[in-house]
Design an enzyme around this catalytic site. Structure first.
Site, PDB file in Angstrom:
ATOM      1  N   PRO A   2      44.864 -70.345  22.339  1.00 16.51           N
ATOM      2  CA  PRO A   2      43.994 -69.381  21.647  1.00 16.51           C
ATOM      3  C   PRO A   2      43.083 -70.091  20.640  1.00 16.51           C
ATOM      4  CG  PRO A   2      46.273 -68.625  21.657  1.00 16.51           C
ATOM      5  CD  PRO A   2      46.275 -70.038  22.173  1.00 16.51           C
ATOM      6  N   GLU A   3      41.807 -69.764  20.688  1.00 14.61           N
ATOM      7  CA  GLU A   3      40.826 -70.363  19.781  1.00 14.61           C
ATOM      8  C   GLU A   3      40.330 -69.268  18.830  1.00 14.61           C
ATOM      9  OE1 GLU A   3      37.957 -72.724  22.042  1.00 14.61           O
ATOM     10  OE2 GLU A   3      39.358 -72.785  23.710  1.00 14.61           O
ATOM     11  N   LYS A  54      42.542 -71.562  13.765  1.00  9.33           N
ATOM     12  CA  LYS A  54      43.365 -70.947  14.805  1.00  9.33           C
ATOM     13  C   LYS A  54      44.702 -70.431  14.264  1.00  9.33           C
ATOM     14  CE  LYS A  54      41.643 -74.415  18.085  1.00  9.33           C
ATOM     15  NZ  LYS A  54      42.079 -75.562  18.897  1.00  9.33           N
ATOM     16  N   HIS A  87      61.429 -65.531  26.702  1.00  9.21           N
ATOM     17  CA  HIS A  87      60.514 -66.362  25.918  1.00  9.21           C
ATOM     18  C   HIS A  87      60.239 -65.777  24.530  1.00  9.21           C
ATOM     19  CE1 HIS A  87      60.077 -68.800  29.395  1.00  9.21           C
ATOM     20  NE2 HIS A  87      59.590 -67.809  30.107  1.00  9.21           N
ATOM     21  N   ARG A 106      55.989 -72.288  26.309  1.00  5.90           N
ATOM     22  CA  ARG A 106      56.114 -73.748  26.162  1.00  5.90           C
ATOM     23  C   ARG A 106      56.782 -74.170  24.856  1.00  5.90           C
ATOM     24  NH1 ARG A 106      51.878 -76.364  29.116  1.00  5.90           N
ATOM     25  NH2 ARG A 106      52.800 -78.291  28.369  1.00  5.90           N
ATOM     26  N   ARG A 266      41.356 -83.667  28.076  1.00  4.38           N
ATOM     27  CA  ARG A 266      41.154 -82.245  28.346  1.00  4.38           C
ATOM     28  C   ARG A 266      40.118 -82.035  29.441  1.00  4.38           C
ATOM     29  NH1 ARG A 266      42.924 -78.943  24.295  1.00  4.38           N
ATOM     30  NH2 ARG A 266      42.948 -77.437  25.986  1.00  4.38           N
TER      31      ARG A 266
END
Ligand code: ZN
Length: 276
Positions: A2-3, A54, A87, A106, A266
């Site tokens: 998320p940005e 962020k 999760h 993750r 990236r």
């Protein structure tokens, strides 16, 4: 990850859902996500939700704040269906019978509980560069001006895309919106930051604002795990200019296919013909 547009979307919804509620209980299922300090939040009433780059910051009336970084696959979901799941790592029980879930596939995300008055001077937030988004950001960070942007770019010979994503230089931009802004500005992501002309600097600055506003308008991009606190997905992925479009004809020049390379590890997408 998320940005700025995704985190701002989250902030706006959390503000609506959380402000005025008290914390009744905090269940921590993973100490990797939240190491300690959650007892300080008990009984505290939520008075505001801010964003720094962020990072989401939830402020309480007892002078504590919770910093939340979603990293790659973190989610903050307000009483969603099928929750908690495997999760779900932290559950905040709130007054009014509501819950806020922190999910993370993750497990790179984190939550830190700090004294509110220590927030901006120490640690993670103290190191963030100015952010480009002016308007609804409630962070109190100095906004990135064109002058400051020019100064940042002139100081380094690193590739322009890597500089855009460096949170200590400029906060809020990540891989999606850096790719999008460079395509819009017709600048090759591999160019040295110092090599941009004054007019290219200005075009890029305006392109950054434009793509961030578009991202926010569509509620962020759910190409990976990003979810809004309401449980809904963002829609910006349906409007990507260049991100994820490798092999497709460039929609602007129609003279080349969008290429994908790795830059700083990236995925980097650009048109080899019209991004100079
Ligand atoms: Zn092109």
């Amino acid at each position: 990850m998320p940005e700025l547009p995704e985190v701002e979307t989250i902030r706006l919804q959390l503000e609506k859902f959380l402000v005025g509620r008290k914390i009744i209980a905090v269940e921590v299922r993973s100490r990797k996500i939240l190491a300690d300090g959650e007892k300080n939040l008990l009984g505290g009433k939520i008075i505001g939700v801010r964003r720094f780059g962020k990072v989401v910051v939830v402020d309480f009336d007892n002078d504590y704040s919770a910093l939340i970084h979603l990293k790659l696959t973190g989610q903050l979901v307000f009483q969603g269906p099928n929750l908690p799941g495997k999760h779900t790592h932290v559950i905040f029980s709130l007054s009014g019978g509501k819950k806020l879930y922190f999910n993370d596939l993750r497990k790179f995300g984190w939550i830190k509980i700090v004294k509110s008055d220590k927030l901006q001077v120490t640690g993670f937030i103290g190191k963030l560069g100015p952010e480009p988004f002016v308007g609804q950001a409630s962070s109190g960070q100095a906004p990135l001006t064109l002058e400051k942007f020019r100064e940042i770019l002139a100081k380094t010979s690193r590739s322009i895309k890597i500089v855009l994503m460096d949170q200590e230089k400029i906060s809020g931009l990540g891989n999606i919106y850096a790719n999008e802004a460079l395509w819009l500005a017709e600048i090759n992501p591999r160019r040295s930051s110092q090599s941009l002309s004054l007019s290219e600097q200005k075009t890029l600055f305006n392109s950054i604002l434009k793509v961030l506003k578009q991202g926010l308008r569509w509620g962020g991009a759910s190409d990976q795990a990003y979810l809004q606190p309401s449980g809904e997905e963002g829609k910006y992925q349906e409007h990507f200019l260049v991100y994820g479009r490798q092999g497709q004809i460039c929609p602007r020049c129609q003279k080349a296919k969008i290429a994908k390379i790795k830059l700083g590890g990236r995925g980097t997408y650009f048109c080899p013909f019209c991004q100079k």
